[in-house]
Design an enzyme around this catalytic site. Structure first.
Site, mmCIF file in Angstrom:
data_model
loop_
_atom_site.group_PDB
_atom_site.id
_atom_site.type_symbol
_atom_site.label_atom_id
_atom_site.label_comp_id
_atom_site.label_asym_id
_atom_site.label_seq_id
_atom_site.Cartn_x
_atom_site.Cartn_y
_atom_site.Cartn_z
ATOM 1 N N ASP A 272 0.835 -1.203 0.000
ATOM 2 C CA ASP A 272 0.000 0.000 0.000
ATOM 3 C C ASP A 272 0.873 1.258 0.000
ATOM 4 O OD1 ASP A 272 -2.276 1.504 0.047
ATOM 5 O OD2 ASP A 272 -2.713 1.181 2.166
ATOM 6 N N ASN B 178 -10.534 -2.887 -6.126
ATOM 7 C CA ASN B 178 -9.722 -2.016 -6.991
ATOM 8 C C ASN B 178 -10.349 -1.784 -8.375
ATOM 9 O OD1 ASN B 178 -6.503 -3.165 -5.713
ATOM 10 N ND2 ASN B 178 -7.729 -1.425 -5.095
#
Ligand code: FPP
Length: 247
Positions: free
Chosen positions: A26, A74
């Site tokens: 991330d 996503n």
């Protein structure tokens, strides 16, 4: 140099190495934003770190490395960013096939890869076939992966067996569940690392991380390095894992 030599050279104990490391990569967007760059630049640098981590884990003799590369959520990102991630993924599969083969790494995916663009699916199939007999390490890329989707898929499969009379509901065990997840046949992660300072699991390996040691670092994924992984492993080796028992 053998992996034990590499481990010892870095001050680690070869007998307390994790069998399976999972990583939530991330912070690519924030890394790029800090430099006033497009988010895609962050993903590009992130892909280089993926390469470095695969190499490092192989050198350390880690049997399984699982990377969260693209979640079911996503898909909700802007089309251009999703497209750029798919392109990076395809480039990675093409550029890394030789190195994966040379380093005896088996490539595998977790998730609904049938939702990925056709060209990415073709590249995945090629690399999987090319590396299927390798046994030095398994690299799992979680792609279009969601832990809840994985659980629903497992429940449907087991329910199907019960419905068709191939299994009694009462005979379902932890093993039955594990055998119907994308990670079937693999040891659960001993160590889960998330970069970028967020303290969330974000729908990753919900069943498998039941007893994993969790490490959260503020480092953004594009800045994550071999040196930091080794520091985390030293910390991991000092943790006492009790699995709910007393020592
Ligand atoms: C999270 O950063 C990262 C991702 C959603 C994708 C991970 C992809 C890579 C590391 C590069 C490509 C991968 C391969 C395997 C070639 P973010 O965009 O959510 O960062 P932010 O939270 O700072 O916005």
């Amino acid at each position: 140099m053998s992996s034990d030599d590499f481990v010892i050279e870095h001050g680690l104990n070869p007998e307390r190495m994790p069998n399976h490391i999972a990583m939530i990569m991330d912070g690519n967007g924030r890394w790029a934003k800090k430099r006033l760059w497009n988010r895609v630049k962050g993903h590009e640098k992130g892909a280089e770190v993926v390469r470095e981590m695969v190499r490092t884990c192989r050198k350390l003799g880690i049997p399984i490395l699982t990377l969260y590369a693209f979640s079911t959520e996503n898909w909700g990102r802007p089309k251009a960013e999703v497209g750029a991630l798919m392109l990076l993924l395809r480039r990675f599969l093409v550029s890394e096939q030789d190195e994966l083969t040379r380093n005896n790494i088996r490539f595998n995916t977790l998730g609904q890869t049938e939702h990925l663009p056709e060209d990415v699916q073709v590249s995945i199939d090629i690399v999987k076939k090319l590396t299927r007999d390798n046994d030095g390490m398994t690299l799992n890329l979680a792609l279009s992966y969601g832990g809840r989707e994985e659980i629903i898929r497992m429940v449907k499969r087991i329910a199907g067996m019960v419905e068709s009379g191939h299994m009694a509901a009462d005979a379902i065990t932890e093993r039955t569940v594990a055998d119907h997840l994308y990670t079937m046949g693999m040891a659960d992660p001993d160590l889960l690392i998330r970069t970028s300072g967020e303290m969330r699991i974000s729908n990753f390996l919900l069943w498998q991380i039941a007893y994993a040691e969790l490490f959260f670092t503020r480092t953004l994924w594009p800045d994550f390095s071999e040196a930091e992984l080794i520091r985390i492993l030293k910390d991991f080796q000092c943790r006492e894992r009790r699995y709910g028992r007393v020592n």
